[in-house]
Design an enzyme around this catalytic site. Sequence first.
Site, PDB file in Angstrom:
ATOM      1  N   LYS A 102      41.131  24.798  17.442  1.00  0.00           N
ATOM      2  CA  LYS A 102      42.322  25.239  18.171  1.00  0.00           C
ATOM      3  C   LYS A 102      43.295  25.822  17.167  1.00  0.00           C
ATOM      4  O   LYS A 102      43.243  25.497  15.980  1.00  0.00           O
ATOM      5  CB  LYS A 102      42.987  24.053  18.884  1.00  0.00           C
ATOM      6  CG  LYS A 102      43.911  24.446  20.013  1.00  0.00           C
ATOM      7  CD  LYS A 102      43.145  24.693  21.307  1.00  0.00           C
ATOM      8  CE  LYS A 102      44.049  25.009  22.443  1.00  0.00           C
ATOM      9  NZ  LYS A 102      43.353  24.914  23.732  1.00  0.00           N
TER      10      LYS A 102
HETATM   11  P1  NAD Z   1      49.992  30.271  30.422  1.00  0.00           P
HETATM   12  O1  NAD Z   1      50.780  30.709  29.269  1.00  0.00           O
HETATM   13  O2  NAD Z   1      49.234  31.293  31.189  1.00  0.00           O
HETATM   14  O3  NAD Z   1      50.939  29.490  31.463  1.00  0.00           O
HETATM   15  C1  NAD Z   1      51.730  28.407  31.080  1.00  0.00           C
HETATM   16  C2  NAD Z   1      52.609  28.025  32.251  1.00  0.00           C
HETATM   17  O4  NAD Z   1      53.332  26.846  31.906  1.00  0.00           O
HETATM   18  C3  NAD Z   1      53.645  29.087  32.612  1.00  0.00           C
HETATM   19  O5  NAD Z   1      53.820  29.136  34.005  1.00  0.00           O
HETATM   20  C4  NAD Z   1      54.906  28.551  31.941  1.00  0.00           C
HETATM   21  O6  NAD Z   1      56.094  29.011  32.557  1.00  0.00           O
HETATM   22  C5  NAD Z   1      54.715  27.072  32.165  1.00  0.00           C
HETATM   23  N1  NAD Z   1      55.532  26.258  31.264  1.00  0.00           N
HETATM   24  C6  NAD Z   1      55.736  26.428  29.938  1.00  0.00           C
HETATM   25  N2  NAD Z   1      56.606  25.524  29.474  1.00  0.00           N
HETATM   26  C7  NAD Z   1      56.953  24.760  30.541  1.00  0.00           C
HETATM   27  C8  NAD Z   1      57.818  23.662  30.712  1.00  0.00           C
HETATM   28  N3  NAD Z   1      58.494  23.164  29.676  1.00  0.00           N
HETATM   29  N4  NAD Z   1      57.936  23.126  31.947  1.00  0.00           N
HETATM   30  C9  NAD Z   1      57.249  23.640  32.980  1.00  0.00           C
HETATM   31  N5  NAD Z   1      56.407  24.670  32.893  1.00  0.00           N
HETATM   32  C10 NAD Z   1      56.277  25.221  31.675  1.00  0.00           C
HETATM   33  O7  NAD Z   1      49.014  29.117  29.883  1.00  0.00           O
HETATM   34  P2  NAD Z   1      47.663  28.601  30.547  1.00  0.00           P
HETATM   35  O8  NAD Z   1      46.543  29.311  29.896  1.00  0.00           O
HETATM   36  O9  NAD Z   1      47.802  28.585  32.020  1.00  0.00           O
HETATM   37  O10 NAD Z   1      47.605  27.096  29.992  1.00  0.00           O
HETATM   38  C11 NAD Z   1      48.207  26.015  30.677  1.00  0.00           C
HETATM   39  C12 NAD Z   1      47.613  24.707  30.209  1.00  0.00           C
HETATM   40  O11 NAD Z   1      46.201  24.718  30.456  1.00  0.00           O
HETATM   41  C13 NAD Z   1      47.766  24.415  28.716  1.00  0.00           C
HETATM   42  O12 NAD Z   1      47.904  23.026  28.536  1.00  0.00           O
HETATM   43  C14 NAD Z   1      46.442  24.891  28.147  1.00  0.00           C
HETATM   44  O13 NAD Z   1      46.150  24.271  26.901  1.00  0.00           O
HETATM   45  C15 NAD Z   1      45.511  24.454  29.246  1.00  0.00           C
HETATM   46  N6  NAD Z   1      44.222  25.141  29.268  1.00  0.00           N
HETATM   47  C16 NAD Z   1      44.166  26.497  29.400  1.00  0.00           C
HETATM   48  C17 NAD Z   1      42.918  27.112  29.472  1.00  0.00           C
HETATM   49  C18 NAD Z   1      42.769  28.609  29.704  1.00  0.00           C
HETATM   50  O14 NAD Z   1      41.630  29.055  29.929  1.00  0.00           O
HETATM   51  N7  NAD Z   1      43.823  29.395  29.702  1.00  0.00           N
HETATM   52  C19 NAD Z   1      41.745  26.344  29.386  1.00  0.00           C
HETATM   53  C20 NAD Z   1      41.867  24.965  29.265  1.00  0.00           C
HETATM   54  C21 NAD Z   1      43.097  24.383  29.217  1.00  0.00           C
END
Ligand code: NAD
Length: 410
Positions: A102
């Site tokens: 990561k």
């Molecule tokens: P992203 O950047 O597309 O979206 C993040 C979202 O979280 C946004 O809507 C943002 O406004 C919101 N956010 C940020 N800070 C916040 C806060 N303090 N309070 C409330 N909302 C908040 O990211 P993503 O890819 O959707 O990732 C989200 C989660 O899923 C993370 O924990 C990431 O590690 C996990 N994840 C993502 C993937 C992937 O394929 N993208 C895979 C596995 C896990």
Amino acid sequence: MSGFDDVNYHFRKAARVMDLSPHVERMLVTPFREVKVDVSITLDNGELGTFIGYRVQHDKSRGPMKGGLRYHPTVDLDEALGLASLMTWKTAVVNLPFGGAKGGIAVDPDTLSPRELERLTRCFVQQIHDIIGPQTDIPAPDVNTNAQVMAWIMDEYSKIHGFSPAVVTGKPVDLFGSKGREEATGRGAVFALEEHLRGAGLGEVRGRTFAVQGFGNVGSWVARFLHERGGKVVAVADARGGVANPEGLDIPRLVEHAKRTRTVAGFPGCDAITNEDLLVLGVDVLVPAALGAVITDANARDVRARIVLEAANAPTTPKADEILAQRGVTVLPDIYVNAGGVTVSYFEWAQNIQQFMWEEDKITAELQRHMREAYATLARLVRERSVSFRTAAFILAIGRVGRATVLRGV
Ligand code: NAD
């Protein structure tokens, strides 16, 4: 406790059930490599912008290391360590031939122009190109990174090493990305929930109520798939605010609103809700899909959902996890629930290596198969060992990574 300590807390809990020797335990917990680099670029105004980039490679016993890149002010070595180790256990839970890694850059991308973001990404690749690669370490999107960022990574890496689409996943489909990758994490999370509802004799998604925190890639797709299946998503929040409607939000319209305004806040016809209130709303299923450590010992007693579907990484602290377990709340853990993203990343990598494209039907069916098989094994471990789903997931993962490590020899 730090993010890495949190993951290792769960690891040790499972290791105790497995009676793992302290030597093997220490070997499996210890990261392979931690890298911290200076990422300095010329900003559009001619000034110098200096940022710090990280890549932690946790374990490579089962294959090339795999994990996302996050662009966020909270990114640091400890966060990357915790998330890299989660990737080791996650890829093992769904039985992918990968290890865990990561990384990311400590930056608020909202303060950068698109050209600055591109320069930042290319500079980061120049700093880490010799430790990533299709058979070494394959980055992917995470918070605030997307298909365009992955395209820049592929291009910059290819300038140095020759054409290498398999160096990164989550690319645009026009640049050898995989169909179905963008929605994969959300789709996988909903498959995970469906497996559990069926397995526990709890029926289906239709008619149930949901609160979703985060409306980026993962949260918005989870909400869309729940809505498509007749689930009532009654509250959604992002970094800028939240909205609630007890009758259920019109998710396709909310997606359009969020695309236009870059937030769910202000969506017409609903009440405003804070992130704090969303987490303790009276719903059937709570879906944290934003950042880590949002369910803590301060609010876990107030969580009213009976199921927590961990679409985000590490949204529940260890203390909160204990409190939820005591209160009979079922937590479906991150290293299973959000593994759909890395599973379809694996399909993308395999397609790139074979120079072949799969159709979306095949990708969805294979994703469902991985989620289904993992759930069946987890549910059996939960029954046989009288443990939580999280501990079961760690037992499954530690067993697979541990056997590969021992077989390869120290
Ligand atoms: P992203 O950047 O597309 O979206 C993040 C979202 O979280 C946004 O809507 C943002 O406004 C919101 N956010 C940020 N800070 C916040 C806060 N303090 N309070 C409330 N909302 C908040 O990211 P993503 O890819 O959707 O990732 C989200 C989660 O899923 C993370 O924990 C990431 O590690 C996990 N994840 C993502 C993937 C992937 O394929 N993208 C895979 C596995 C896990």
